[in-house]
Design a protein around this motif. Structure first.
Motif, mmCIF file in Angstrom:
data_model
loop_
_atom_site.group_PDB
_atom_site.id
_atom_site.type_symbol
_atom_site.label_atom_id
_atom_site.label_comp_id
_atom_site.label_asym_id
_atom_site.label_seq_id
_atom_site.Cartn_x
_atom_site.Cartn_y
_atom_site.Cartn_z
ATOM 1 N N GLN A 380 0.819 -1.220 0.000
ATOM 2 C CA GLN A 380 0.000 0.000 0.000
ATOM 3 C C GLN A 380 0.849 1.265 0.000
ATOM 4 N N ARG A 383 4.709 3.731 -4.037
ATOM 5 C CA ARG A 383 4.362 4.832 -4.930
ATOM 6 C C ARG A 383 5.589 5.176 -5.766
ATOM 7 N N GLU A 421 -0.815 8.380 -7.380
ATOM 8 C CA GLU A 421 -1.698 7.827 -6.349
ATOM 9 C C GLU A 421 -2.497 6.636 -6.884
ATOM 10 N N LYS A 423 -3.634 2.906 -7.607
ATOM 11 C CA LYS A 423 -3.646 1.783 -6.674
ATOM 12 C C LYS A 423 -3.174 0.507 -7.371
ATOM 13 N N GLU A 425 -3.832 -2.441 -6.414
ATOM 14 C CA GLU A 425 -4.901 -3.447 -6.435
ATOM 15 C C GLU A 425 -5.850 -3.266 -7.593
ATOM 16 N N SER A 426 -5.780 -2.105 -8.286
ATOM 17 C CA SER A 426 -6.654 -1.889 -9.432
ATOM 18 C C SER A 426 -6.120 -2.533 -10.708
#
Length: 902
Positions: A380, A383, A421, A423, A425-426
């Motif tokens: 998480q 970045r 930003e 994600k 998980e997308s």
């Protein structure tokens, strides 16, 4: 020749053909010689670095400093090169845009996560920091060599073996997934004895510990995987498969190992396809066209199961072809893909539209993986700006999310700006997975293995109070080769509560997860664990598969796929090989009589045991019914009643004769012979009871001998009666000398003599071959006949033959004396009775031989009753008629007067 010259030579001589492997090996030797010279001349002395920075640095690297450094050389990003030409010096890299495999980035993050966890744990490597240095290999041998030598050089310099200021202390190197890349790394590192960890297949294919003694495999031995696949094929009865392997040395070794293994287990390959190993851009079109032709081989094959072995990027090309088959107007494939642990859905960034539903229901032997608790949280925080040393994330982020980190590049003007930003998980699963994969888990465990080994070495030296500096280990004096002793015996539990340990060959003691791939139309998929391959399990229990959890390809409608050369031979049939075809192709022939096949595809039919017989469909053996002539069945009851009834009638006749023993009709023809004949007939009727019931040892001994003796006495009595009539008539003539022969003495002598001969035959029979209870298993298919084995058939027929001789002799004498003028002459009745007797026993012989089981016994009982009844009826019924119904005729005067009248 210095190091830079060696590298320039490696850049010039770029080969893609096997024909120049020998030259490449020579170059590797030159590299090793250079390193030896550097070691001898430089003595690894410390000095200020006068060397310039590397003019051709590796573009993609990830460096995190630490007092101990782990090196890794992945193949995350690569470039398409032009085909080499020996007419001019090759250019560096022609493609202006690198191509990445986004999913490989998780492996990089897994190492970073493991190092982060180790540094945060106070129990491992106290007062020491662990770092890593990751350099990309680009799937190119020369870049792999350069990356390996760069790990041995000072940061931003390319001078191996010379320690400059801030020299990183390299203690281990992690190889790439491709075995060729790991082999190239090991060739250089072998001189330094640096521990190398590989998460791809390497040791079993390249000589193992003999060539690479410092190599540690973070995946189980690949030979276990081969046997696991064979057991899986046998589990589902798949005997006709398609076989695919890379068209290189690894593929050759794979086929050499697997094809004999398949043959030993009665599995055949419908075809063997060699997947072209692509190296250059010009090869791509050639490869696709070639695979398009080979795709038609898939369509023509009857095999529904394909076993695939390969490594990136060959598997990528095969995957792209299969998913894009519709573009070539080819029908889709609905097959079961059985793949090895190298397989994964990790597409290139340039191939974003990838229909993976063709692989729906695939089964793979995946490297075992668990989920460390902190890994999802770690992902998480990833970045574009998460780490300044990460030289991979920009390419990954831009290509994974189809955006641009900067607009300065004119080739990216049409792309949107990355916000940073996005994600992870997308992303589709073919680009990135949030769960740690088997390869990432292997790298994670490898980092912990190095840390635990170094910690064990630190604790060992601390206890010995050697090389201690202020209570701390002087890590600058630690050499990487010193870790090997501790790595061999290392054993620990990781954060996922899995035990990590190596065997004597440096292979991790772990199994494989049997994974079922469930794909969806949006390029996502789910891995479902449906079984386990545990090489350490007891023999025969290595493979465990939960069939109910497996989801098959949609073309099979969730029915277990069948993959055989032809339809299965159903129970009741066996296989017959077809001429000129593989042994997996066969015809089905029905089993012969009394043989069965209980399962499908049996090679041969099995003969039923003697006490069992095959059913009508010849699919199973049924217990035979035990039969014998019993008192409980109708036939046995009828024969027993007849036997007792006739015996009672005979006893009644005997009683009548005894009561009227002084009458002329009883006195005629020797009264004692009459009594003897009646008693023997009574016993004949009763002896038939010995033939009814389960054969026992005693009944078998008495059955035929008693019958033969009693009947011989009866026939001897009849013969004596007949001879007595003839002698009596002859003796009445004047001057006849036969008077002295007439009387009881003569009759008794005849009876005794004739009976003695039969007794002698019976004694000889019992002394040579005793009758015994026996089981006839073969006469009737579905029954076991309990019978008396006569011991000697010849002796049995001798007994019957002798009785026949007496009967014929009696018949002949009676026939000749039938017209003698005597009122009490019973020769006529004897003649008729002997005619009945002979007719019965002449019919008995062929009937007896043509029947089986209890019918044979019934025939003999019937013959005994019929012949005995014939004697009783023919000889004694006329006399009983006179005695009972016409008593007036039973006097001498009346009989003489009637005789004169006649």
């Amino acid at each position: 020749m210095d190091a830079s010259q060696i590298i320039q030579k490696m850049e010039v001589w770029r080969f893609s053909s096997r024909r120049v492997v020998f030259v490449i090996r020579i170059m590797r030797v030159e590299v090793l010689l250079l390193l030896l010279l550097c070691q001898t001349a430089g003595k690894m002395h410390s000095m200020n670095c006068p060397f310039p920075e590397d003019p051709f640095p590796i573009l993609h690297e990830f460096y995190q400093p630490g007092e101990l450094v782990i090196g890794r050389i992945p193949s995350h990003i690569f470039f398409f090169d032009s085909s080499p030409s020996f007419m001019e010096q090759p250019t560096w890299m022609l493609a202006d845009k690198p191509v990445s495999i986004p999913k490989e980035y998780q492996n990089i993050l897994a190492l970073a996560f493991a190092v982060k966890e180790i540094n945060e744990k106070s129990g491992i490597l106290p007062n020491l920091s662990l770092g890593f240095h990751i350099l990309n290999s680009y799937y190119i041998a020369k870049m792999t060599y350069k990356a390996t030598l760069s790990l041995l050089s000072t940061q931003q310099r390319f001078i191996p073996n010379f320690k400059c200021d801030h020299q990183k202390n390299l203690i281990a190197v992690f190889g790439a997934l491709a075995s060729e890349t790991s082999a190239n790394i090991a060739t250089v590192l072998a001189l330094y004895k640096i521990p190398q960890f590989t998460s791809g297949s390497h040791a079993p294919l390249h000589g193992g510990k003999m060539l690479f003694p410092h190599l540690y495999q973070m995946v189980p031995n690949e030979a276990h995987q081969y046997m696991g696949v064979v057991r899986l094929l046998l589990h589902f009865r798949w005997t006709w498969i398609g076989l695919m392997a890379m068209d290189d040395d690894n593929g050759d070794r794979f086929l050499q190992a697997v094809v004999p293994l398949l043959t030993q287990n009665r599995i055949c390959s419908s075809f063997t396809l060699r997947i072209t190993k692509m190296a250059f851009m010009d090869d791509f079109i050639t490869v696709v066209l070639r695979l398009e032709e080979q795709y038609r081989v898939f369509l023509q094959s009857k095999a529904n199961v394909y076993f695939v072995y390969g490594e990136p990027p060959s598997l990528h090309i095969l995957s792209m072809l299969l998913s894009a088959a519709a573009k070539f107007a080819l029908p889709p494939l609905g097959k079961v893909w059985v793949v090895t642990s190298q397989w994964d859905f990790n597409t290139w960034s340039i191939n974003r539209i990838w229909d993976i539903e063709v692989f729906h229901g695939a089964i793979s032997f995946a490297v075992h993986s668990s989920q460390p608790p902190g890994f999802p949280d770690f992902l998480q925080i990833v970045r574009p700006s998460w780490s300044k040393g990460d030289g991979f994330i920009q390419e990954f982020w831009e290509q994974a999310f189809s955006c641009s980190m900067t607009m300065s590049d004119p080739h990216k003007e049409n792309e949107r700006i990355c916000t940073g930003e996005e994600k992870l998980e997308s992303l589709p699963a073919i680009f990135f997975e949030m769960r740690m994969t088997g390869r990432s888990y292997s790298l994670y465990n490898a980092a912990y293995a190095v840390a635990h080994a170094f910690h064990a070495m630190h604790m060992s030296r601390s206890k010995q109070k050697k090389k201690i500096n202020g209570g701390q280990l002087n890590f600058q004096n630690i050499k990487p080769w010193q870790l090997h002793h501790f790595l061999k015996y290392i054993e620990f539990n990781n954060t996922a509560k899995d035990t990590v340990r190596f065997n004597e060959n440096g292979e991790i003691l772990e199994g494989f997860d049997i994974t079922n791939w469930i794909t969806f139309s949006n390029s996502s998929f789910v891995r479902v664990k449906v079984g386990r391959l545990d090489p350490q399990a007891p023999r025969g229990q290595e493979l465990m598969v939960n069939d109910d959890q497996i989801v098959w390809h949609k073309s099979f409608n969730q029915v277990l796929p069948i993959s055989v050369c032809n339809d299965n031979c159903h129970p009741g049939y066996s296989k017959k090989k077809k001429d000129g075809e593989k042994f997996c192709c066969y015809d089905c022939v029905s089993c012969p009589e009394q043989m069965i096949s209980e399962q499908k595809d049996m090679d041969v039919c099995v003969k039923c045991p003697e006490d069992r017989y095959s059913n009508a469909h010849q699919t199973k053996c049924i217990s035979k019914v035990v039969i014998f002539l019993s008192y409980k069945e109708p036939l046995g009851i009828i024969l027993a009643v007849l036997s007792i009834s006739f015996s009672l009638i005979t006893a009644l006749v005997l009683g009548i004769f005894i009561k009227h023993q002084d009458t002329p009709i009883v006195k005629a023809n020797n009264r004692s012979l009459t009594y003897m004949l009646l008693i023997s007939l009574l016993l004949c009727f009763l002896c038939s009871l010995l033939f009814i019931g389960q054969p026992l040892k005693v009944t078998c001994l008495l059955r035929q001998t008693t019958f033969g003796l009693i009947f011989s006495v009866a026939l001897s009595s009849v013969l004596a009666k007949t001879i007595t009539v003839v002698l009596a008539f002859t003796a009445t003539k004047p001057g006849s000398g036969m008077r002295k022969w007439v009387g009881k003495r003569m009759a008794n002598s005849i009876v005794l003599f004739c009976s003695f001969i039969q007794a002698g035959i019976c004694v000889l029979w019992l002394s040579t071959s005793l009758p015994f209870p026996d089981k006839d298993m073969h006469s009737l298919n579905d029954k076991i006949i309990l019978e008396c084995n006569e011991g000697s058939a010849a002796m049995f027929y001798c007994v019957l033959g002798y009785m026949g001789f007496l009967a014929i002799l009696s018949f002949t004498v009676a026939f000749l004396a039938r017209k003698l003028p005597d009122s009490f002459n019973e020769a006529k009745f004897i003649t008729f009775s002997m005619l009945v007797f002979c007719s019965v026993w002449l019919t008995f012989v062929p009937t007896y031989l043509s029947t089986k089981g209890k019918s044979m016994v019934a025939v003999e009982i019937f013959s005994i009753l019929a012949s005995s009844g014939g004697l009783l009826g023919c000889i004694f019924s006329p006399k009983c008629y006179i005695i009972i119904l016409r008593p007036k005729l039973n006097n001498r005067e009346q009989l003489i007067r009637r005789n004169k009248i006649k």
